[in-house]
Design a protein around this motif. Sequence first.
Motif: not given
Length: 192
Positions: A149-163
Amino acid sequence: MNVRQKPERTRLSAEDWEDAALNLIAEQGVGALAVEALARQLGVTKGSFYWHFRTREALLQAALERWEQYGEREIIAQIEAIPDPRERLPELFRRVAHELHPHRVYAALLKALDHPLVVPVMARVSKRRTEFLHTAYTEAGMEPAQALNRARLTYAAYVGFLQLNFTLGLPRLNHEEFDAYVEHMIATLIPA
């Protein structure tokens, strides 16, 4: 007999074309990738392109694979080499935060998820990165389900920041603000 010597032409490798393609994708998106425009930008004829690639799609595929391999070779492999698992995640965050060109390519590819060559590459990259984060969190002491779950959250934060940053142009952070944001992400997402 007076023979004029022709100026020596620059010989480009397939990698030169791939790098140029990635630069163009980062600046203008996948749709802007055109052989003639790249040849003009590189100061060569289209014949140079056809020496290495049959089609624009072949160049795009090779460029995408090059970008994908960079993430594996240059970032993940170096982070995996850090012996202490609790030091890997902060180093990963700091290292990835300052990889501007790969971020620009990634953001451009997010805009091209309707392209049949882009989708499988992005799926593989996302899967591998999430798996890497899951492993890193597990090795740092988290339970596997919580680590996933933390991995998913981390990756989502990364992609969201790029967006937000590359697609919408927000947030506009100066160097100090960005470094503070990265440190905040480390404090928030990495267990103490």
